[in-house]
Design a protein around this motif. Structure first.
Motif, mmCIF file in Angstrom:
data_model
loop_
_atom_site.group_PDB
_atom_site.id
_atom_site.type_symbol
_atom_site.label_atom_id
_atom_site.label_comp_id
_atom_site.label_asym_id
_atom_site.label_seq_id
_atom_site.Cartn_x
_atom_site.Cartn_y
_atom_site.Cartn_z
ATOM 1 N N ARG A 108 2.880 -3.021 1.041
ATOM 2 C CA ARG A 108 1.919 -4.270 1.384
ATOM 3 C C ARG A 108 2.858 -5.567 2.113
ATOM 4 O O ARG A 108 2.637 -5.992 2.979
ATOM 5 N N GLY A 112 3.962 -6.861 6.314
ATOM 6 C CA GLY A 112 4.012 -8.210 7.052
ATOM 7 C C GLY A 112 5.265 -8.737 7.480
ATOM 8 O O GLY A 112 5.412 -9.921 8.058
ATOM 9 N N ARG A 113 6.453 -8.026 7.212
ATOM 10 C CA ARG A 113 7.816 -8.495 7.590
ATOM 11 C C ARG A 113 8.296 -7.499 8.814
ATOM 12 O O ARG A 113 9.346 -7.612 9.096
ATOM 13 N N GLY A 205 0.411 -2.908 11.063
ATOM 14 C CA GLY A 205 0.188 -3.958 10.115
ATOM 15 C C GLY A 205 -0.967 -3.760 9.168
ATOM 16 O O GLY A 205 -1.607 -4.458 8.517
ATOM 17 N N ASP A 206 -1.072 -2.163 8.885
ATOM 18 C CA ASP A 206 -2.056 -2.007 7.815
ATOM 19 C C ASP A 206 -1.399 -1.732 6.361
ATOM 20 O O ASP A 206 -1.095 -0.567 6.317
ATOM 21 N N GLY A 207 -1.017 -2.756 5.597
ATOM 22 C CA GLY A 207 -0.388 -2.473 4.539
ATOM 23 C C GLY A 207 -1.238 -1.459 3.479
ATOM 24 O O GLY A 207 -0.573 -0.791 2.554
#
Length: 241
Positions: A108, A112-113, A205-207
């Motif tokens: 997760r 985002g990184r 972007g789907d953690g």
């Protein structure tokens, strides 16, 4: 035989620092031999023999073995010496239980990184895994298992949490030790395909999706364990490769 390594020569370092550097270099060599399955669980790590191989004192060797014991890769027994850890089935389950708790959070955070450079690095990693899958033999399989672990460490690095990355280094090393002892088929094409799916989720972007896929992936690795044991190599031969 003495194993030559440029890191073992620290001419400009203070004696105490040079000793520490040598101990950590020896730790790294032994750690690699354990993780790469060249040293089987239960192998005796003689201070005298390791000291001769690296041309260092037993005090330096002892420091290296203590560092490995802290990681859970070596077990010291009073009046018997140090041995490559021989995890029980329950300890093996605990390793994978720990990974199921930690790695979803790492996924997760990484989602985002993730940068274009990170994606390129992951793709290079997957290409290397594919290359190793196409090869045959024990050495190729050990390298494949190492590459598979590197995927998880890369993910932990991108997540940006130094403490979690250290935990993952230990967990991946312990996982490799468990696979050495209980592994049925080792790393597989299924595991490689799952890595690609995890990367696709991260790119999107789907953690949450990446976290779910990681848990499934860890479940599959654990499901591949059985009770067959690996005989490994003698200490001298394992460290000379």
């Amino acid at each position: 035989m003495t194993i030559a390594d440029p890191q073992l020569t620290q001419l400009n370092s203070p004696p105490a620092q040079a000793g520490e550097d040598r101990a950590m270099t020896i730790r790294d060599h032994l750690r690699d031999a354990i993780v790469d399955r060249r040293l089987a669980p239960g192998t005796k790590l003689s201070e005298a023999e390791v000291g001769t191989l690296f041309d260092v004192s037993r005090t330096v060797v002892r420091a290296a073995l203590q560092a490995l014991a802290f990681e859970g890769l070596v077990k010291s027994e009073r009046n018997r010496g140090a041995f490559v850890a021989n995890p029980s089935p329950e300890e093996a389950r605990q390793v994978f239980d720990s990974r199921r708790l930690i790695e979803p959070g790492i996924a997760r955070a990484a989602a985002g990184r993730l940068s274009p450079s990170d994606i390129a690095t992951f793709r290079t990693q997957l290409i290397e895994e594919s290359r190793l899958l196409a090869e045959r033999g024990a050495l190729a399989r050990r390298a494949e298992i190492r590459a598979s672990g590197d995927f998880h460490l890369l993910l932990a690095s991108i997540a940006g949490n130094v403490i979690l990355h250290r935990f993952m280094e230990e967990l991946v090393a312990r996982s490799s030790l468990v696979i050495a002892l209980y592994g049925n088929s080792g790393a597989s094409s299924c595991g490689h395909n799952e890595h690609a799916d995890i990367l696709a989720a991260l790119e999107a972007g789907d953690g949450e999706r990446a976290a779910q896929l990681l848990v499934t992936h860890i479940n599959h690795i654990e499901a591949d364990l059985d009770l067959r044991q690996n005989t490994g190599l003698p200490l001298r031969e394992a460290l000379s490769r």
